[in-house]
Scaffold this motif. Structure first.
Motif, mmCIF file in Angstrom:
data_model
loop_
_atom_site.group_PDB
_atom_site.id
_atom_site.type_symbol
_atom_site.label_atom_id
_atom_site.label_comp_id
_atom_site.label_asym_id
_atom_site.label_seq_id
_atom_site.Cartn_x
_atom_site.Cartn_y
_atom_site.Cartn_z
ATOM 1 N N VAL A 27 1.600 -6.606 8.851
ATOM 2 C CA VAL A 27 1.036 -7.171 7.622
ATOM 3 C C VAL A 27 0.947 -6.083 6.559
ATOM 4 C CG1 VAL A 27 -0.964 -8.324 6.593
ATOM 5 C CG2 VAL A 27 -0.410 -8.721 9.003
ATOM 6 N N VAL A 28 1.321 -6.405 5.325
ATOM 7 C CA VAL A 28 1.038 -5.497 4.217
ATOM 8 C C VAL A 28 -0.434 -5.691 3.863
ATOM 9 C CG1 VAL A 28 1.525 -4.883 1.827
ATOM 10 C CG2 VAL A 28 3.398 -5.606 3.329
ATOM 11 N N PRO A 29 -1.275 -4.690 4.060
ATOM 12 C CA PRO A 29 -2.713 -4.877 3.845
ATOM 13 C C PRO A 29 -3.060 -4.980 2.362
ATOM 14 C CG PRO A 29 -2.247 -2.577 4.299
ATOM 15 C CD PRO A 29 -0.949 -3.314 4.495
ATOM 16 N N PRO A 30 -4.164 -5.653 2.040
ATOM 17 C CA PRO A 30 -4.568 -5.799 0.643
ATOM 18 C C PRO A 30 -5.284 -4.573 0.084
ATOM 19 C CG PRO A 30 -6.116 -6.932 2.059
ATOM 20 C CD PRO A 30 -5.015 -6.431 2.957
ATOM 21 N N CYS A 31 -5.503 -3.567 0.930
ATOM 22 C CA CYS A 31 -6.155 -2.341 0.482
ATOM 23 C C CYS A 31 -5.316 -1.139 0.930
ATOM 24 C CB CYS A 31 -7.571 -2.247 1.045
ATOM 25 S SG CYS A 31 -7.638 -2.098 2.846
ATOM 26 N N PRO A 32 -5.516 0.033 0.324
ATOM 27 C CA PRO A 32 -4.720 1.206 0.696
ATOM 28 C C PRO A 32 -4.990 1.656 2.127
ATOM 29 C CG PRO A 32 -5.840 1.529 -1.413
ATOM 30 C CD PRO A 32 -6.434 0.302 -0.797
ATOM 31 N N MET A 33 -4.000 2.267 2.740
ATOM 32 C CA MET A 33 -4.190 2.927 4.031
ATOM 33 C C MET A 33 -5.042 4.169 3.809
ATOM 34 S SD MET A 33 -2.495 1.380 6.573
ATOM 35 C CE MET A 33 -2.575 2.724 7.771
ATOM 36 N N GLN A 34 -6.051 4.386 4.645
ATOM 37 C CA GLN A 34 -6.792 5.641 4.591
ATOM 38 C C GLN A 34 -5.891 6.760 5.093
ATOM 39 O OE1 GLN A 34 -10.648 5.468 6.459
ATOM 40 N NE2 GLN A 34 -11.167 3.516 5.502
ATOM 41 N N TRP A 35 -6.079 7.934 4.523
ATOM 42 C CA TRP A 35 -5.208 9.062 4.860
ATOM 43 C C TRP A 35 -5.187 9.337 6.357
ATOM 44 C CZ3 TRP A 35 -6.165 13.782 7.232
ATOM 45 C CH2 TRP A 35 -5.127 14.696 7.185
ATOM 46 N N GLY A 36 -6.357 9.339 6.967
ATOM 47 C CA GLY A 36 -6.418 9.625 8.399
ATOM 48 C C GLY A 36 -5.712 8.584 9.243
ATOM 49 N N ALA A 37 -5.843 7.315 8.848
ATOM 50 C CA ALA A 37 -5.177 6.245 9.581
ATOM 51 C C ALA A 37 -3.665 6.386 9.478
ATOM 52 C CB ALA A 37 -5.621 4.891 9.055
ATOM 53 N N SER A 38 -3.175 6.720 8.285
ATOM 54 C CA SER A 38 -1.738 6.938 8.115
ATOM 55 C C SER A 38 -1.259 8.100 8.968
ATOM 56 C CB SER A 38 -1.412 7.210 6.638
ATOM 57 O OG SER A 38 -1.520 6.048 5.876
#
Length: 232
Positions: free
Chosen positions: A42-53
């Motif tokens: 899914v393309v999320p509606p909010c940005p990816m957090q740096w740590g999660a990326s």
């Protein structure tokens, strides 16, 4: 005591998300049962957090989702959840299992289902949920393990390492781990829960209690220059 009955269909599932807080969003949903599997993005509606990326390899650019710099096909969240429910129905009201799902994955799944009006469809498609984290703690409490995170349990019981933080790899590894744990039907019944028993928001960490989010370690490493589970 007999082991959990083989005729009870089991589905192992996992989510990858934009972060670990209560407002994070689903990026990947994977499920596996025997030789059947489901893996959707899914393309999320909010940005990816740096740590999660950093941990998962997901990036979002111009409303497109990339996994380790490769574009991946995506669906709407509704399509992903409808497909998940269809997968569950195909298996005849299975038991849904995952590692630490009661604290993280299930609250997030519940929020998504409620938001799209799909909770009733999900609940009618399953016979219940089981969190393999407390299950493993009970089964292995005499072995003196310091960590009950999934990667450490897979290494301890199966003697292998795998590509963690990819939902499909996680569910496949958990399926193998469950086979090694061999929980009894009585223990499964005792650990079973429904979405009604789940908090509406996920806790701030997908890691077992007592652990800092993985990217806090990355931040500290950068500034200076999952998960070691505390025993109960």
């Amino acid at each position: 005591m007999q082991h959990a009955e083989s005729q009870q269909a089991l589905v192992f599932f996992d989510l990858e998300t934009t972060g670990l807080g209560g407002s994070c969003e689903i990026v990947q949903l994977a499920a596996a049962s025997g030789g059947h599997s489901l893996n959707l993005y899914v393309v999320p509606p909010c940005p990816m957090q740096w740590g999660a990326s950093k941990v998962t390899g997901f990036r979002v650019r111009r409303r497109r989702l990339y996994l380790r710099r490769r574009l991946v096909p995506t669906n709407s969240l509704r399509e992903v959840l409808v497909s998940f429910v269809a997968f569950l129905r195909m298996l005849g009201r299975p038991l849904v299992l995952g590692h630490n799902i009661r604290r993280f994955d299930c609250p997030l799944l519940l929020r998504a289902l409620d938001g799209l009006g799909l909770r009733a469809e999900f609940e009618s498609a399953v016979s219940g949920c089981v969190d393999t984290l407390p299950l493993a703690r009970e089964l292995l409490k005499g072995r003196g393990l310091r960590s009950f995170r999934q990667t450490d349990l897979v290494r301890e019981l199966l003697g292998v390492d795998y590509k963690a933080h990819d939902a499909l790899e996680d569910v496949r590894a958990l399926q193998a781990l469950y086979g090694a744990l061999q929980p009894t039907a009585e223990l499964i019944c005792r650990q079973r829960f429904t979405l009604d028993a789940v908090e509406s928001k996920p806790v701030d960490s997908k890691e077992p209690p007592g652990q800092r989010p993985l990217w806090e370690n990355f931040r500290q490493t950068v500034a200076d220059g999952k998960e070691d589970e505390a025993t109960r």
